[in-house]
Design an enzyme around this catalytic site. Structure first.
Site, mmCIF file in Angstrom:
data_model
loop_
_atom_site.group_PDB
_atom_site.id
_atom_site.type_symbol
_atom_site.label_atom_id
_atom_site.label_comp_id
_atom_site.label_asym_id
_atom_site.label_seq_id
_atom_site.Cartn_x
_atom_site.Cartn_y
_atom_site.Cartn_z
ATOM 1 N N ARG A 108 -15.691 11.632 7.015
ATOM 2 C CA ARG A 108 -14.429 12.313 7.366
ATOM 3 C C ARG A 108 -14.089 13.377 6.336
ATOM 4 O O ARG A 108 -13.594 14.450 6.668
ATOM 5 C CB ARG A 108 -13.288 11.287 7.459
ATOM 6 C CG ARG A 108 -13.387 10.401 8.688
ATOM 7 C CD ARG A 108 -12.428 9.238 8.590
ATOM 8 N NE ARG A 108 -11.057 9.687 8.426
ATOM 9 C CZ ARG A 108 -10.103 9.000 7.772
ATOM 10 N NH1 ARG A 108 -10.373 7.839 7.239
ATOM 11 N NH2 ARG A 108 -8.896 9.474 7.673
ATOM 12 N N LYS A 162 -9.105 -2.185 4.997
ATOM 13 C CA LYS A 162 -9.289 -2.612 3.604
ATOM 14 C C LYS A 162 -8.191 -3.601 3.196
ATOM 15 O O LYS A 162 -8.451 -4.585 2.513
ATOM 16 C CB LYS A 162 -9.258 -1.396 2.668
ATOM 17 C CG LYS A 162 -10.546 -0.573 2.754
ATOM 18 C CD LYS A 162 -10.480 0.658 1.883
ATOM 19 C CE LYS A 162 -9.453 1.629 2.360
ATOM 20 N NZ LYS A 162 -9.712 3.032 2.265
ATOM 21 N N ASP A 192 -15.665 1.453 6.614
ATOM 22 C CA ASP A 192 -14.705 2.464 6.142
ATOM 23 C C ASP A 192 -15.310 3.306 5.024
ATOM 24 O O ASP A 192 -15.129 4.520 4.979
ATOM 25 C CB ASP A 192 -13.413 1.803 5.646
ATOM 26 C CG ASP A 192 -12.475 2.858 5.083
ATOM 27 O OD1 ASP A 192 -12.066 3.735 5.866
ATOM 28 O OD2 ASP A 192 -12.180 2.852 3.877
ATOM 29 N N SER A 213 -8.555 2.997 8.500
ATOM 30 C CA SER A 213 -9.117 3.029 7.152
ATOM 31 C C SER A 213 -8.266 2.195 6.187
ATOM 32 O O SER A 213 -8.770 1.314 5.473
ATOM 33 C CB SER A 213 -9.195 4.491 6.695
ATOM 34 O OG SER A 213 -9.510 4.585 5.340
ATOM 35 N N HIS A 261 0.860 -1.192 0.000
ATOM 36 C CA HIS A 261 0.000 0.000 0.000
ATOM 37 C C HIS A 261 0.890 1.233 0.000
ATOM 38 O O HIS A 261 1.872 1.290 0.741
ATOM 39 C CB HIS A 261 -0.902 0.019 1.246
ATOM 40 C CG HIS A 261 -1.721 1.277 1.314
ATOM 41 N ND1 HIS A 261 -2.887 1.432 0.609
ATOM 42 C CD2 HIS A 261 -1.512 2.449 1.959
ATOM 43 C CE1 HIS A 261 -3.376 2.643 0.826
ATOM 44 N NE2 HIS A 261 -2.557 3.280 1.642
HETATM 45 N N1 URA Z 1 -6.332 6.372 2.288
HETATM 46 C C1 URA Z 1 -7.328 5.660 2.876
HETATM 47 O O1 URA Z 1 -7.732 4.614 2.382
HETATM 48 N N2 URA Z 1 -7.849 6.124 4.018
HETATM 49 C C2 URA Z 1 -7.427 7.265 4.606
HETATM 50 O O2 URA Z 1 -7.944 7.611 5.627
HETATM 51 C C3 URA Z 1 -6.400 8.001 3.986
HETATM 52 C C4 URA Z 1 -5.857 7.518 2.828
#
Ligand code: URA
Length: 431
Positions: free
Chosen positions: A169, A188, A162, A184, A83
């Site tokens: 958010r 995922k 999320d 978050s 990521h």
């Molecule tokens: N990327 C995400 O998936 N979530 C966040 O809160 C910030 C960046």
């Protein structure tokens, strides 16, 4: 005492540590709709202001993960992913997923769209005619087992808490909170059923985190949460004080990724890709050292197998790499004086790509995949007056202003400066 969301908000507002039951009931109620958006927004703001301990962050991640499904894989091959916190010109995923699949790993990569000035892997891939980024869970499962890798968007079954919370958010000024970002991202990623995860935390003018201290804090939170949840997790802090590779846009980034897989391109992109990948090869027991891991990945570039695997993935996802991807006509941005390139405002370049039409100002904007910016110089390079600093691929109505505006994002000075290191730090509990 019966569960009362207002009490949980008040306890966090006053700086208390929330219990597993409080976090679980809150996230479950929010996901199912019994807790309204205004109470979730209030809790998000209390978390933003008061922070969370490592324990609470892991519990929040666990509950957001549990709001949806977690993929399951048989034990034959390890399941891994990378990521990135997002940068300009960051096309590492396009190279890394097929290269790791060539090493026998499974890579069910769930990616995102552009966020602020940073480009999105899904937007880049959608410049390939026919490429689908909306795979169902069953398709992710089948293609990952057959091809070895996919790159797709999060299906609705993945961490739905999320999806709902991120939308809140975004409009309640609570995005920039380390525990909320951690939960978050990790909810995922962990839904992919991973054995190992590597995080590329970007630092610099084109990154979400502008300083090494801020990036290290986020990296530690991500690594600690992944490790607590049983996934071998490592973070590398990498430089975003200049774009990664040369291209920033959509179709031009796919072209650069294809060229890189063919063994013909920017060293920084290959070095970062191979180093991130080597972390996963070592964590999965396929390589014993980072250097050996890098060499294995490099061999898949040199043999052409990495490019073949990328083609196989694109075609499994409905795309045709051989159909022409239009590129807008090019003009150049020229240096207005001689000297050394000492800084690049990479975030401003990201916004220029959006201005050209290559990214979104609001979610409903459509993207012009043909535009973008090719950076022709790097920090530390000597340039002469009138020398092209960047090539700008733009539609005719944008060519007029683009050159001068883009040149203004490069600082040229008399004194020479050294090239910044690409990999700044490594944060991991692994050896
Ligand atoms: N990327 C995400 O998936 N979530 C966040 O809160 C910030 C960046």
């Amino acid at each position: 005492m019966p569960f009362n969301p207002a009490n949980v908000i008040a306890r966090k507002r006053d700086g208390a540590a929330l219990s597993r039951a409080e976090i679980a009931d809150f996230i479950d109620g929010f996901t199912k709709g019994s807790i309204p958006d205004y109470q979730m927004s209030a809790l998000a703001m209390a978390i933003y202001l008061r922070g969370m301990s490592a324990d609470e962050t892991a519990l929040l991640t666990e509950q957001m993960l549990a709001s949806g499904v977690t993929m399951q894989w048989d034990g034959v091959a390890a399941c891994v992913d990378k990521h990135s916190t997002g940068g300009i010109g960051d096309k590492v995923s396009l190279l890394l997923a097929p290269l790791l699949a060539c090493c026998g790993l499974r890579v069910p990569m769930i990616s995102g769209r552009g966020l602020g000035p940073t480009g999105g892997t899904l937007d880049k891939l959608e410049s390939i005619p026919g490429f689908r980024t909306d795979l169902s869970l069953a398709e992710i499962d089948e293609m990952t087992n057959r091809v070895g890798c996919v790159i797709t968007g999060a299906s609705t079954e993945i961490a739905p808490a999320d999806r709902k919370l991120y939308a809140l958010r975004d409009v309640t000024a609570t995005v920039a909170s380390i525990p909320l970002i951690t939960a978050s991202i990790m909810s995922k990623k962990l839904a992919e059923g991973l054995d190992a995860l590597v995080l590329d935390v970007k630092v610099g003018s084109g990154a979400f985190m502008k300083t090494v201290d801020a990036a290290s804090e986020l990296a530690r939170s991500l690594v600690e949460t992944g490790t607590r949840m049983g996934v071998k997790t490592t973070a590398l802090l990498s430089d975003m004080s200049q774009p990664l590779g040369k291209m920033a846009g959509n179709a031009i980034e796919v072209d650069e990724a294809v060229a890189a897989l063919a063994g013909d391109t920017a060293d920084d992109l290959i070095h970062l890709t191979n180093t991130l990948g080597a972390e996963l090869l070592v964590a999965s027991g396929i390589a014993t050292t980072i250097e050996e891991g890098r060499q294995r990945l490099q061999q898949h570039i040199e043999s052409g197998r990495g490019l073949e695997k990328f083609r196989e993935m694109v075609s499994a996802q409905g795309g045709d790499l051989d159909t022409h991807r239009p590129i807008a006509p090019a003009t150049v941005a020229e240096a207005t004086r001689a000297g050394f390139v000492s800084a690049i405002d990479v975030e401003a370049l990201g916004y220029e790509v959006i201005h050209l039409g290559g990214g979104r100002r609001v979610m409903s904007d459509s993207i012009d995949h043909s535009v973008g910016i090719e950076t022709l110089v790097a920090i530390g390079d000597r340039v002469e007056r009138g020398q092209p600093l960047a090539r700008v691929f733009a539609s005719s109505q944008n060519t007029g202003r683009a050159g001068a505006a883009i040149a203004s994002h490069f600082t040229v000075q008399d004194e020479s400066v050294s090239t910044p290191p690409l990999i700044i730090d490594r944060i991991s509990d692994l050896p």
